[in-house]
Design an enzyme around this catalytic site. Structure first.
Site, mmCIF file in Angstrom:
data_model
loop_
_atom_site.group_PDB
_atom_site.id
_atom_site.type_symbol
_atom_site.label_atom_id
_atom_site.label_comp_id
_atom_site.label_asym_id
_atom_site.label_seq_id
_atom_site.Cartn_x
_atom_site.Cartn_y
_atom_site.Cartn_z
ATOM 1 N N ARG A 74 -15.102 25.544 70.282
ATOM 2 C CA ARG A 74 -13.945 25.686 69.382
ATOM 3 C C ARG A 74 -12.935 24.624 69.794
ATOM 4 N NH1 ARG A 74 -16.563 28.085 66.381
ATOM 5 N NH2 ARG A 74 -16.373 30.219 65.608
ATOM 6 N N GLU A 91 -8.636 22.721 61.464
ATOM 7 C CA GLU A 91 -9.707 22.188 60.616
ATOM 8 C C GLU A 91 -9.349 22.425 59.162
ATOM 9 O OE1 GLU A 91 -13.383 24.005 61.892
ATOM 10 O OE2 GLU A 91 -13.144 23.307 63.941
ATOM 11 N N HIS A 115 -17.453 20.608 61.821
ATOM 12 C CA HIS A 115 -17.871 21.976 62.136
ATOM 13 C C HIS A 115 -19.214 22.255 61.436
ATOM 14 C CE1 HIS A 115 -16.263 26.164 63.439
ATOM 15 N NE2 HIS A 115 -17.586 26.112 63.535
HETATM 16 P P1 NAD Z 1 -22.279 33.731 73.877
HETATM 17 O O1 NAD Z 1 -21.323 34.857 73.751
HETATM 18 O O2 NAD Z 1 -23.749 34.015 73.913
HETATM 19 O O3 NAD Z 1 -21.931 32.865 75.189
HETATM 20 C C1 NAD Z 1 -20.635 32.575 75.594
HETATM 21 C C2 NAD Z 1 -20.660 32.460 77.126
HETATM 22 O O4 NAD Z 1 -19.358 32.051 77.547
HETATM 23 C C3 NAD Z 1 -20.966 33.804 77.826
HETATM 24 O O5 NAD Z 1 -22.081 33.662 78.692
HETATM 25 C C4 NAD Z 1 -19.688 34.098 78.608
HETATM 26 O O6 NAD Z 1 -19.965 34.701 79.877
HETATM 27 C C5 NAD Z 1 -19.122 32.705 78.802
HETATM 28 N N1 NAD Z 1 -17.696 32.702 79.096
HETATM 29 C C6 NAD Z 1 -16.720 33.489 78.577
HETATM 30 N N2 NAD Z 1 -15.531 33.168 79.123
HETATM 31 C C7 NAD Z 1 -15.764 32.155 79.993
HETATM 32 C C8 NAD Z 1 -14.925 31.394 80.831
HETATM 33 N N3 NAD Z 1 -13.621 31.621 80.916
HETATM 34 N N4 NAD Z 1 -15.489 30.415 81.587
HETATM 35 C C9 NAD Z 1 -16.828 30.171 81.531
HETATM 36 N N5 NAD Z 1 -17.674 30.872 80.750
HETATM 37 C C10 NAD Z 1 -17.141 31.847 79.985
HETATM 38 O O7 NAD Z 1 -21.929 32.738 72.674
HETATM 39 P P2 NAD Z 1 -22.837 31.567 72.091
HETATM 40 O O8 NAD Z 1 -23.708 32.102 70.998
HETATM 41 O O9 NAD Z 1 -23.455 30.818 73.190
HETATM 42 O O10 NAD Z 1 -21.699 30.697 71.357
HETATM 43 C C11 NAD Z 1 -20.690 30.053 72.132
HETATM 44 C C12 NAD Z 1 -19.562 29.597 71.213
HETATM 45 O O11 NAD Z 1 -20.043 28.560 70.361
HETATM 46 C C13 NAD Z 1 -19.062 30.672 70.224
HETATM 47 O O12 NAD Z 1 -18.105 31.520 70.811
HETATM 48 C C14 NAD Z 1 -18.496 29.862 69.093
HETATM 49 O O13 NAD Z 1 -17.109 29.690 69.270
HETATM 50 C C15 NAD Z 1 -19.221 28.519 69.216
HETATM 51 N N6 NAD Z 1 -20.063 28.251 68.034
HETATM 52 C C16 NAD Z 1 -19.838 27.116 67.325
HETATM 53 C C17 NAD Z 1 -20.627 26.817 66.226
HETATM 54 C C18 NAD Z 1 -20.451 25.532 65.442
HETATM 55 O O14 NAD Z 1 -20.950 25.428 64.315
HETATM 56 N N7 NAD Z 1 -19.794 24.536 65.988
HETATM 57 C C19 NAD Z 1 -21.636 27.713 65.826
HETATM 58 C C20 NAD Z 1 -21.851 28.847 66.586
HETATM 59 C C21 NAD Z 1 -21.056 29.120 67.697
#
Ligand code: NAD
Length: 329
Positions: free
Chosen positions: A235, A264, A283
């Site tokens: 994000r 965005e 995005h």
């Molecule tokens: P997920 O929930 O499986 O993984 C997120 C990880 O971040 C978890 O393992 C959690 O322990 C870790 N985390 C939380 N706080 C933390 C911190 N302070 N320091 C380090 N690690 C921390 O989520 P995911 O499916 O892997 O997706 C991750 C992110 O990707 C989503 O939250 C979303 O914002 C983003 N995303 C973007 C798109 C895009 O099109 N650009 C699409 C999907 C997801």
């Protein structure tokens, strides 16, 4: 009385799947393109279920949704929804966590290779009749260099898996997952300072919430020792943008590849638009035809489940299940 479902906003080509599912359910569907709190309140105040893409679902909005039992976010992240307020009010909040893990991890690998191997300047030079490999100088061999993954959930792990053939050293910072995953994925767990200090590539895979907002700021840029390339598909708000610009100007980092921005869409006048060593994608990391179809289907199915009296598969605020405030169907 027929249940009322409101889609506050969406950027999909059609709502065919939603219409089919809700018509079988005997519910009425209304769709809008709301941008502001006022627009959401006007559109959804008497809805039984709300589906949202980017519109703000703030405390004020939630307080006005008197009948709403569930808010479903068409996404993995849910940073536009006030989760605390929803929980207090007994409204279920649901996300769609696993529709695009493949696509985002592919996008990360694409961006990493594009910035490392200078795809954009090479392509532009050839199109301008300049046939010369030296346009890309200097480029280092990737094998043996260090990739730092911040966040090791679904997407971070898939990135590690997909990068494994390149023989990088992969270091990970995620204090919330079991260290046993290190052996399984061939990565090393380290603290944040070590990760940013030792990585040539940094990729962000954490959700945006209070703890992670602006987690990459001038202090963290100051710990970077290897002039890393930065990739952000998480994000925009994870990175303090002004500090990123300073880091680019001071060559603390080499290049950046960003799929997400704090605001965005990014304006043409935004300072980051003028950097040749910044690649921007709109995005788009989540997108494939399969993911597009999946998210609309999964989101509609979650609403269907709740309106039929079942709990949704991906309830984020699970604590409301035992709360008296939980809104009955
Ligand atoms: P997920 O929930 O499986 O993984 C997120 C990880 O971040 C978890 O393992 C959690 O322990 C870790 N985390 C939380 N706080 C933390 C911190 N302070 N320091 C380090 N690690 C921390 O989520 P995911 O499916 O892997 O997706 C991750 C992110 O990707 C989503 O939250 C979303 O914002 C983003 N995303 C973007 C798109 C895009 O099109 N650009 C699409 C999907 C997801």
């Amino acid at each position: 009385m027929k249940a009322k479902i409101v889609i506050t906003d969406y950027n999909y080509e059609n709502l065919d799947q939603e219409k089919e599912i809700f018509s079988d359910l005997g519910a009425e569907l209304f769709d809008f393109q709301c941008r502001t709190e006022e627009e959401v309140i006007a559109a959804a105040k008497d809805a039984d279920a709300v589906m949202v893409q980017f519109a703000p679902i703030t405390r004020r909005v939630l307080e006005s949704l008197k009948n709403c039992k569930v808010v479903v976010r068409y996404a993995v992240g849910f940073d536009n929804i006030d989760l605390g307020a929803a929980t207090e009010l007994g409204i279920r909040v649901v996300n769609i966590p696993d529709y695009c893990t493949e696509e985002v991890s592919e996008h990360v690998v694409m961006l990493l290779l594009a910035i490392a191997r200078k795809l954009c300047p090479l392509n532009q030079a050839v199109k301008e009749d300049h046939w010369d490999f030296k346009v890309m100088k200097p480029v280092q061999r990737l094998k043996g260099t260090t990739v730092g993954l911040i966040g090791f959930g679904r997407i971070g792990r898939m990135v590690a898996r997909k990068l494994s053939g390149f023989q990088f050293r992969i270091v990970v910072y995620d204090p919330y997952v079991e260290e046993a995953l290190a052996a399984q994925y061939g990565v090393e767990f380290v603290d944040l300072q070590t990760l940013v200090g030792e990585s040539e590539f940094l990729s962000l895979h954490v959700p945006l919430y209070e703890e992670t907002k602006h987690m990459i700021d001038k202090n963290v840029f100051g710990m970077m020792r290897k002039k890393p390339f930065i990739i952000n598909t998480g994000r925009g708000g994870l990175i303090q943008e002004e500090d990123l610009i300073t880091a680019l100007d001071q060559r603390i980092i080499r290049d950046a590849a960003l799929d997400v921005m704090e605001t965005e869409p990014i304006l043409l006048s935004h300072p980051l638009q003028s950097y040749e060593n910044v690649i921007l994608t709109p995005h788009a990391a989540w997108y494939s035809e399969e993911a597009l179809s999946a998210i609309q289907l999964f989101a509609a199915k979650e609403v269907e489940r709740v309106l039929k009296g079942f709990e949704p598969r991906n309830l984020i605020n699970q604590e409301i299940e035992n709360s008296d405030a939980l809104r009955k169907i």
